[in-house]
Scaffold this motif. Sequence first.
Motif, short mmCIF file in Angstrom:
data_model
loop_
_atom_site.label_atom_id
_atom_site.label_comp_id
_atom_site.label_asym_id
_atom_site.label_seq_id
_atom_site.Cartn_x
_atom_site.Cartn_y
_atom_site.Cartn_z
N PRO A 231 -18.89 20.36 -25.78
CA PRO A 231 -19.27 18.97 -25.53
C PRO A 231 -19.63 18.25 -26.84
CG PRO A 231 -20.46 20.47 -24.07
CD PRO A 231 -19.77 21.32 -25.09
N VAL A 232 -19.22 17.01 -26.98
CA VAL A 232 -19.53 16.22 -28.16
C VAL A 232 -20.69 15.29 -27.84
CG1 VAL A 232 -18.67 14.53 -29.83
CG2 VAL A 232 -17.16 16.36 -29.01
N ALA A 233 -21.73 15.37 -28.65
CA ALA A 233 -22.93 14.54 -28.42
C ALA A 233 -23.69 14.39 -29.73
CB ALA A 233 -23.82 15.16 -27.35
N GLU A 234 -24.49 13.36 -29.84
CA GLU A 234 -25.35 13.19 -30.99
C GLU A 234 -26.44 14.27 -30.98
OE1 GLU A 234 -26.98 9.32 -31.34
OE2 GLU A 234 -25.02 8.31 -31.45
N GLU A 235 -26.86 14.68 -32.16
CA GLU A 235 -27.90 15.70 -32.25
C GLU A 235 -29.29 15.08 -32.14
OE1 GLU A 235 -27.30 17.79 -35.90
OE2 GLU A 235 -25.67 19.02 -35.09
N LYS A 236 -30.20 15.86 -31.56
CA LYS A 236 -31.60 15.49 -31.54
C LYS A 236 -32.28 16.18 -32.72
CE LYS A 236 -35.86 16.08 -28.84
NZ LYS A 236 -36.32 14.71 -28.89
N ARG A 237 -32.74 15.42 -33.71
CA ARG A 237 -33.20 15.99 -34.96
C ARG A 237 -34.72 16.08 -35.06
NH1 ARG A 237 -29.46 16.13 -39.22
NH2 ARG A 237 -27.41 15.42 -38.59
N THR A 238 -35.44 15.78 -34.01
CA THR A 238 -36.90 15.79 -34.09
C THR A 238 -37.49 16.83 -33.15
OG1 THR A 238 -37.05 14.04 -32.40
CG2 THR A 238 -36.99 13.35 -34.72
N GLY A 239 -38.67 17.31 -33.51
CA GLY A 239 -39.43 18.18 -32.61
C GLY A 239 -39.20 19.66 -32.79
N LEU B 111 -31.20 28.51 -35.21
CA LEU B 111 -32.15 28.03 -34.22
C LEU B 111 -32.32 26.52 -34.28
CD1 LEU B 111 -34.90 30.80 -34.49
CD2 LEU B 111 -32.90 30.72 -32.98
N ALA B 112 -32.44 25.96 -35.48
CA ALA B 112 -32.60 24.51 -35.60
C ALA B 112 -31.37 23.77 -35.10
CB ALA B 112 -32.91 24.14 -37.04
N GLU B 113 -30.18 24.31 -35.41
CA GLU B 113 -28.94 23.70 -34.93
C GLU B 113 -28.85 23.79 -33.42
OE1 GLU B 113 -25.03 22.16 -34.51
OE2 GLU B 113 -26.45 22.00 -36.19
N ALA B 114 -29.28 24.91 -32.85
CA ALA B 114 -29.29 25.06 -31.39
C ALA B 114 -30.24 24.04 -30.77
CB ALA B 114 -29.70 26.48 -31.01
N TRP B 115 -31.42 23.87 -31.37
CA TRP B 115 -32.38 22.88 -30.88
C TRP B 115 -31.74 21.49 -30.86
CZ3 TRP B 115 -37.43 22.76 -29.08
CH2 TRP B 115 -38.07 21.52 -29.09
N ASP B 116 -31.13 21.13 -31.97
CA ASP B 116 -30.50 19.81 -32.09
C ASP B 116 -29.37 19.62 -31.10
OD1 ASP B 116 -32.21 19.50 -34.21
OD2 ASP B 116 -30.67 19.60 -35.76
N SER B 117 -28.74 20.72 -30.70
CA SER B 117 -27.51 20.66 -29.90
C SER B 117 -27.75 20.90 -28.41
CB SER B 117 -26.51 21.69 -30.43
OG SER B 117 -26.25 21.48 -31.80
N GLY B 118 -28.99 20.92 -27.99
CA GLY B 118 -29.28 21.04 -26.57
C GLY B 118 -30.46 21.90 -26.20
N ALA B 119 -30.87 22.82 -27.10
CA ALA B 119 -31.96 23.74 -26.75
C ALA B 119 -33.31 23.05 -26.64
CB ALA B 119 -32.04 24.87 -27.77
N HIS B 120 -33.42 21.81 -27.15
CA HIS B 120 -34.68 21.08 -27.00
C HIS B 120 -34.99 20.81 -25.52
CE1 HIS B 120 -31.42 18.07 -27.49
NE2 HIS B 120 -32.08 17.40 -26.55
N ASN B 121 -33.97 20.87 -24.68
CA ASN B 121 -34.18 20.64 -23.24
C ASN B 121 -34.40 21.94 -22.46
OD1 ASN B 121 -33.95 17.80 -23.12
ND2 ASN B 121 -31.71 17.93 -23.25
N SER C 143 -40.73 27.83 -31.44
CA SER C 143 -40.23 27.51 -30.10
C SER C 143 -39.24 28.55 -29.59
CB SER C 143 -39.54 26.13 -30.10
OG SER C 143 -40.46 25.11 -30.44
N PHE C 144 -38.76 29.40 -30.51
CA PHE C 144 -37.80 30.46 -30.16
C PHE C 144 -38.46 31.81 -30.47
CE2 PHE C 144 -35.31 26.74 -31.08
CZ PHE C 144 -34.19 26.80 -30.26
N LYS C 145 -39.06 32.43 -29.49
CA LYS C 145 -39.76 33.69 -29.71
C LYS C 145 -38.77 34.82 -30.03
CE LYS C 145 -42.94 36.96 -27.51
NZ LYS C 145 -43.68 37.31 -26.25
N HIS C 146 -38.98 35.51 -31.16
CA HIS C 146 -38.17 36.64 -31.54
C HIS C 146 -38.96 37.42 -32.60
CE1 HIS C 146 -37.40 33.62 -34.63
NE2 HIS C 146 -36.88 34.56 -35.39
N TRP C 147 -38.70 38.64 -32.91
CA TRP C 147 -37.77 39.53 -32.25
C TRP C 147 -38.52 40.31 -31.17
CZ3 TRP C 147 -33.29 37.97 -33.78
CH2 TRP C 147 -33.08 37.55 -35.09
#
Length: 240
Positions: free
Chosen positions: A64-72, A140-150, A77-81
Amino acid sequence: MSLRRLGFLSATLLTAATLTACSTEPVEADDPKPSATGTTAPSGAPGGAPEGGLALADAIRKIPVAEEKRTGYERDSFKHWVDEDDDGCPTRQEVLLAEAVTAPKQGDRCTLSGGSWTSYYDEAEVSDAKKLDIDHMVPLAEAWDSGAHNWTPERREAYANDLGAERSLVAVTAKTNRSKADKDPAQWMPPAESATCTYLVDWTATKLRWNLSADETEQVALLELAEPCAKSIVEYEPAS
């Protein structure tokens, strides 16, 4: 034993059939947000794409093509390992065990010694696990921007520790991982020419597996970079 470790050998055996025609952490640095000849198997387990997979260009167009969310974004926010299967080995060690060319010795609390690895980003041979980072294929940051913030915290944790697809997480030299940081393929590609098609397949499969979007600049770059990889196939299984 993780699904990743069980599937790694069979995935490797697919290499010649799918990519030969393409010619042309202790601490990971995938946080701050600025903006082939393939030798390993395509990402993910078979079953997510019809008839055994999608041509790379078709798979890229499926993102899917969409604008990135760059804040927050916060790395926490991603617990590992985590040690999802309670076998004493957290995700980092599971990846190292799965990708070892020569198996390391496993000590108490899954400490590893010896062994050898090949970092496909730069074709480097590594004999000290401490010199390897575990790279999130889509940072992780790219994933956040690309939908993981939701996503819920639980889904973000599952993403950050994804052992269900062989190429969601890869052991690579710390130098290349930190050079990549959180850049997408419009901003960074592996230095080894042999890695190009494999990396594009792995990136695309991960985005499709987790239903992550791409911005227009990323999609254009992916399609341009994929031109020499006409016979590369993307296989993926959507994450549950």
